[in-house]
Design a protein around this motif. Structure first.
Motif, PDB file in Angstrom:
ATOM      1  N   HIS A  50       0.811  -1.212   0.000  1.00 36.59           N
ATOM      2  CA  HIS A  50       0.000   0.000   0.000  1.00 36.59           C
ATOM      3  C   HIS A  50       0.850   1.270   0.000  1.00 36.59           C
ATOM      4  O   HIS A  50       0.320   2.369   0.137  1.00 36.59           O
ATOM      5  CB  HIS A  50      -0.950   0.001   1.215  1.00 36.59           C
ATOM      6  CG  HIS A  50      -2.081  -0.976   1.093  1.00 36.59           C
ATOM      7  ND1 HIS A  50      -1.913  -2.333   1.280  1.00 36.59           N
ATOM      8  CD2 HIS A  50      -3.398  -0.791   0.794  1.00 36.59           C
ATOM      9  CE1 HIS A  50      -3.079  -2.935   1.110  1.00 36.59           C
ATOM     10  NE2 HIS A  50      -3.992  -2.040   0.809  1.00 36.59           N
ATOM     11  N   ASP A  51       2.173   1.078  -0.171  1.00 36.49           N
ATOM     12  CA  ASP A  51       3.109   2.199  -0.275  1.00 36.49           C
ATOM     13  C   ASP A  51       2.958   3.159   0.906  1.00 36.49           C
ATOM     14  O   ASP A  51       2.846   4.375   0.742  1.00 36.49           O
ATOM     15  CB  ASP A  51       2.909   2.943  -1.603  1.00 36.49           C
ATOM     16  CG  ASP A  51       4.096   3.834  -1.959  1.00 36.49           C
ATOM     17  OD1 ASP A  51       5.209   3.552  -1.475  1.00 36.49           O
ATOM     18  OD2 ASP A  51       3.907   4.806  -2.711  1.00 36.49           O
ATOM     19  N   LEU A  52       2.962   2.589   2.118  1.00 36.15           N
ATOM     20  CA  LEU A  52       2.754   3.367   3.332  1.00 36.15           C
ATOM     21  C   LEU A  52       4.077   3.641   4.046  1.00 36.15           C
ATOM     22  O   LEU A  52       4.984   2.812   4.023  1.00 36.15           O
ATOM     23  CB  LEU A  52       1.827   2.621   4.286  1.00 36.15           C
ATOM     24  CG  LEU A  52       0.430   2.281   3.761  1.00 36.15           C
ATOM     25  CD1 LEU A  52      -0.305   1.382   4.755  1.00 36.15           C
ATOM     26  CD2 LEU A  52      -0.371   3.547   3.494  1.00 36.15           C
ATOM     27  N   THR A  53       4.150   4.783   4.685  1.00 32.90           N
ATOM     28  CA  THR A  53       5.267   5.115   5.565  1.00 32.90           C
ATOM     29  C   THR A  53       4.792   4.981   7.006  1.00 32.90           C
ATOM     30  O   THR A  53       3.819   5.623   7.409  1.00 32.90           O
ATOM     31  CB  THR A  53       5.753   6.566   5.332  1.00 32.90           C
ATOM     32  OG1 THR A  53       6.212   6.694   3.981  1.00 32.90           O
ATOM     33  CG2 THR A  53       6.881   6.914   6.291  1.00 32.90           C
ATOM     34  N   VAL A  54       5.449   4.125   7.772  1.00 30.97           N
ATOM     35  CA  VAL A  54       5.059   3.915   9.160  1.00 30.97           C
ATOM     36  C   VAL A  54       5.620   5.046  10.013  1.00 30.97           C
ATOM     37  O   VAL A  54       6.830   5.265  10.066  1.00 30.97           O
ATOM     38  CB  VAL A  54       5.555   2.551   9.678  1.00 30.97           C
ATOM     39  CG1 VAL A  54       5.211   2.382  11.154  1.00 30.97           C
ATOM     40  CG2 VAL A  54       4.930   1.426   8.868  1.00 30.97           C
ATOM     41  N   LYS A  55       4.723   5.757  10.688  1.00 30.52           N
ATOM     42  CA  LYS A  55       5.115   6.898  11.518  1.00 30.52           C
ATOM     43  C   LYS A  55       5.276   6.523  12.988  1.00 30.52           C
ATOM     44  O   LYS A  55       6.080   7.120  13.703  1.00 30.52           O
ATOM     45  CB  LYS A  55       4.072   8.018  11.396  1.00 30.52           C
ATOM     46  CG  LYS A  55       3.882   8.539   9.980  1.00 30.52           C
ATOM     47  CD  LYS A  55       5.147   9.194   9.437  1.00 30.52           C
ATOM     48  CE  LYS A  55       5.445  10.510  10.138  1.00 30.52           C
ATOM     49  NZ  LYS A  55       6.599  11.210   9.531  1.00 30.52           N
ATOM     50  N   HIS A  56       4.477   5.572  13.458  1.00 27.63           N
ATOM     51  CA  HIS A  56       4.513   5.210  14.881  1.00 27.63           C
ATOM     52  C   HIS A  56       4.310   3.705  15.044  1.00 27.63           C
ATOM     53  O   HIS A  56       3.503   3.101  14.330  1.00 27.63           O
ATOM     54  CB  HIS A  56       3.409   5.922  15.670  1.00 27.63           C
ATOM     55  CG  HIS A  56       3.388   7.404  15.521  1.00 27.63           C
ATOM     56  ND1 HIS A  56       4.254   8.241  16.175  1.00 27.63           N
ATOM     57  CD2 HIS A  56       2.577   8.209  14.770  1.00 27.63           C
ATOM     58  CE1 HIS A  56       4.001   9.500  15.849  1.00 27.63           C
ATOM     59  NE2 HIS A  56       2.981   9.501  15.002  1.00 27.63           N
ATOM     60  N   LEU A  57       5.037   3.120  15.999  1.00 26.59           N
ATOM     61  CA  LEU A  57       4.795   1.766  16.479  1.00 26.59           C
ATOM     62  C   LEU A  57       4.242   1.898  17.896  1.00 26.59           C
ATOM     63  O   LEU A  57       4.911   2.458  18.774  1.00 26.59           O
ATOM     64  CB  LEU A  57       6.087   0.955  16.490  1.00 26.59           C
ATOM     65  CG  LEU A  57       6.824   0.815  15.148  1.00 26.59           C
ATOM     66  CD1 LEU A  57       8.146   0.060  15.344  1.00 26.59           C
ATOM     67  CD2 LEU A  57       5.954   0.103  14.116  1.00 26.59           C
ATOM     68  N   LEU A  58       3.038   1.384  18.123  1.00 23.93           N
ATOM     69  CA  LEU A  58       2.316   1.654  19.368  1.00 23.93           C
ATOM     70  C   LEU A  58       1.929   0.353  20.076  1.00 23.93           C
ATOM     71  O   LEU A  58       1.524  -0.619  19.418  1.00 23.93           O
ATOM     72  CB  LEU A  58       1.032   2.449  19.072  1.00 23.93           C
ATOM     73  CG  LEU A  58       1.191   3.720  18.240  1.00 23.93           C
ATOM     74  CD1 LEU A  58      -0.188   4.273  17.863  1.00 23.93           C
ATOM     75  CD2 LEU A  58       1.994   4.766  19.013  1.00 23.93           C
ATOM     76  N   SER A  74      10.477  -3.299  14.772  1.00 19.53           N
ATOM     77  CA  SER A  74      11.271  -2.124  15.098  1.00 19.53           C
ATOM     78  C   SER A  74      12.511  -2.046  14.228  1.00 19.53           C
ATOM     79  O   SER A  74      12.869  -0.976  13.708  1.00 19.53           O
ATOM     80  CB  SER A  74      11.666  -2.157  16.580  1.00 19.53           C
ATOM     81  OG  SER A  74      12.442  -1.024  16.921  1.00 19.53           O
ATOM     82  N   SER A  75      13.163  -3.179  14.038  1.00 23.58           N
ATOM     83  CA  SER A  75      14.357  -3.210  13.203  1.00 23.58           C
ATOM     84  C   SER A  75      14.032  -2.906  11.748  1.00 23.58           C
ATOM     85  O   SER A  75      14.734  -2.126  11.088  1.00 23.58           O
ATOM     86  CB  SER A  75      15.028  -4.588  13.314  1.00 23.58           C
ATOM     87  OG  SER A  75      16.135  -4.681  12.450  1.00 23.58           O
ATOM     88  N   TYR A  76      12.943  -3.490  11.243  1.00 24.41           N
ATOM     89  CA  TYR A  76      12.601  -3.300   9.828  1.00 24.41           C
ATOM     90  C   TYR A  76      12.247  -1.847   9.536  1.00 24.41           C
ATOM     91  O   TYR A  76      12.694  -1.280   8.527  1.00 24.41           O
ATOM     92  CB  TYR A  76      11.441  -4.215   9.438  1.00 24.41           C
ATOM     93  CG  TYR A  76      11.113  -4.129   7.964  1.00 24.41           C
ATOM     94  CD1 TYR A  76      11.773  -4.932   7.048  1.00 24.41           C
ATOM     95  CD2 TYR A  76      10.160  -3.219   7.484  1.00 24.41           C
ATOM     96  CE1 TYR A  76      11.501  -4.843   5.688  1.00 24.41           C
ATOM     97  CE2 TYR A  76       9.892  -3.113   6.138  1.00 24.41           C
ATOM     98  CZ  TYR A  76      10.568  -3.932   5.238  1.00 24.41           C
ATOM     99  OH  TYR A  76      10.303  -3.821   3.897  1.00 24.41           O
ATOM    100  N   PHE A  77      11.446  -1.232  10.404  1.00 24.00           N
ATOM    101  CA  PHE A  77      10.984   0.137  10.148  1.00 24.00           C
ATOM    102  C   PHE A  77      11.886   1.201  10.785  1.00 24.00           C
ATOM    103  O   PHE A  77      11.632   2.390  10.627  1.00 24.00           O
ATOM    104  CB  PHE A  77       9.547   0.303  10.648  1.00 24.00           C
ATOM    105  CG  PHE A  77       8.554  -0.514   9.866  1.00 24.00           C
ATOM    106  CD1 PHE A  77       8.245  -0.186   8.554  1.00 24.00           C
ATOM    107  CD2 PHE A  77       7.949  -1.626  10.434  1.00 24.00           C
ATOM    108  CE1 PHE A  77       7.332  -0.943   7.823  1.00 24.00           C
ATOM    109  CE2 PHE A  77       7.040  -2.390   9.712  1.00 24.00           C
ATOM    110  CZ  PHE A  77       6.732  -2.050   8.398  1.00 24.00           C
ATOM    111  N   ASN A  78      12.928   0.756  11.495  1.00 30.30           N
ATOM    112  CA  ASN A  78      13.881   1.670  12.122  1.00 30.30           C
ATOM    113  C   ASN A  78      13.175   2.671  13.037  1.00 30.30           C
ATOM    114  O   ASN A  78      13.446   3.868  13.018  1.00 30.30           O
ATOM    115  CB  ASN A  78      14.715   2.409  11.071  1.00 30.30           C
ATOM    116  CG  ASN A  78      15.935   3.100  11.669  1.00 30.30           C
ATOM    117  OD1 ASN A  78      16.482   2.649  12.682  1.00 30.30           O
ATOM    118  ND2 ASN A  78      16.358   4.192  11.064  1.00 30.30           N
ATOM    119  N   LEU A  79      12.244   2.151  13.844  1.00 31.89           N
ATOM    120  CA  LEU A  79      11.492   2.959  14.789  1.00 31.89           C
ATOM    121  C   LEU A  79      11.452   2.254  16.134  1.00 31.89           C
ATOM    122  O   LEU A  79      11.451   1.016  16.197  1.00 31.89           O
ATOM    123  CB  LEU A  79      10.042   3.171  14.317  1.00 31.89           C
ATOM    124  CG  LEU A  79       9.803   4.036  13.080  1.00 31.89           C
ATOM    125  CD1 LEU A  79       8.339   3.919  12.646  1.00 31.89           C
ATOM    126  CD2 LEU A  79      10.151   5.494  13.362  1.00 31.89           C
TER     127      LEU A  79
END
Length: 213
Positions: A50-58, A74-79
């Motif tokens: 869906h070509d999304l940018t993850v802004k938060h992991l909650l 966390s490792s994959y999205f660097n968050l």
């Protein structure tokens, strides 16, 4: 009016729900129920397709079935994950939690940002407010999307049921206070996305949930 799309994923032997919620091209992931590479890839593939940018992991809370995939995502999205500060002991004790249920996991990295009711979660054109809802677990929080009329509740409230309180830190009085003072004050038509089982609505649970009558 902002519209937030919700995609649920049910993973691990506890059949725990994670959610990807997205608005415009930005997304948040709520809870990390994925317990292996294949399950985590389902979430990652949805984000990428869906070509999304993850802004938060909650995190709604830190019982082991909700944090199994934390390190991998966390490792994959660097968050870093975000949670209420009272979850810290549970996150630190994740390997012990797992051992109690007959399996092993690696230590989970602690969040670098703690959430409370004064915080707002923003992504795309969506803003979420936070409800502090202890009782099922220390540090339990819910995420309310007023514009799109839904709330992500973790294990506080379920379809025709409520969260268990027999684990360490559980408190039935606190749980009922959280449900009646925080969740049941929301509109009847607000959709409830729980940590296990199907979605429901606030009004349905208000009038039909046998634990709330």
């Amino acid at each position: 009016m902002p519209v937030t799309h919700v995609k649920s994923f049910t993973h691990n032997p506890f059949q725990t729900n994670s959610y990807v919620c997205h608005s415009q091209s930005e997304a948040v992931i709520v809870d990390a129920s994925c317990s292996n590479q294949s399950e985590c890839s389902e979430i990652i593939n949805y984000i990428n397709s869906h070509d999304l940018t993850v802004k938060h992991l909650l995190l709604t809370h830190a019982h082991v079935d909700h944090i199994l995939g934390c390190n991998q995502l966390s490792s994959y999205f660097n968050l870093s994950w975000k949670a209420h500060r009272d979850t810290s002991v549970w996150i630190q004790n994740a390997p012990t939690q797992a051992m109690m249920h007959g399996f092993t996991i690696q230590s989970i990295d602690l969040p670098t940002h703690w959430l409370n009711e004064q915080d707002v979660i923003s992504f795309g054109d969506t803003q979420w407010r936070i409800l502090e809802t202890p009782g099922h677990a220390p540090g339990s929080i819910c995420f309310v999307d007023d514009a799109s009329q839904f709330v992500v509740v973790g294990d506080v409230l379920f379809h025709q049921s409520i969260g268990r309180t027999d684990l360490p830190g559980g408190d039935m009085g606190l749980l009922m206070q959280s449900i009646f003072q925080q969740l049941l004050t929301l509109p009847d038509l607000m959709t409830v996305y729980p940590g296990h089982g199907p979605s429901t609505q606030i009004g349905l649970e208000r009038h039909q949930n046998p634990f709330l009558q």
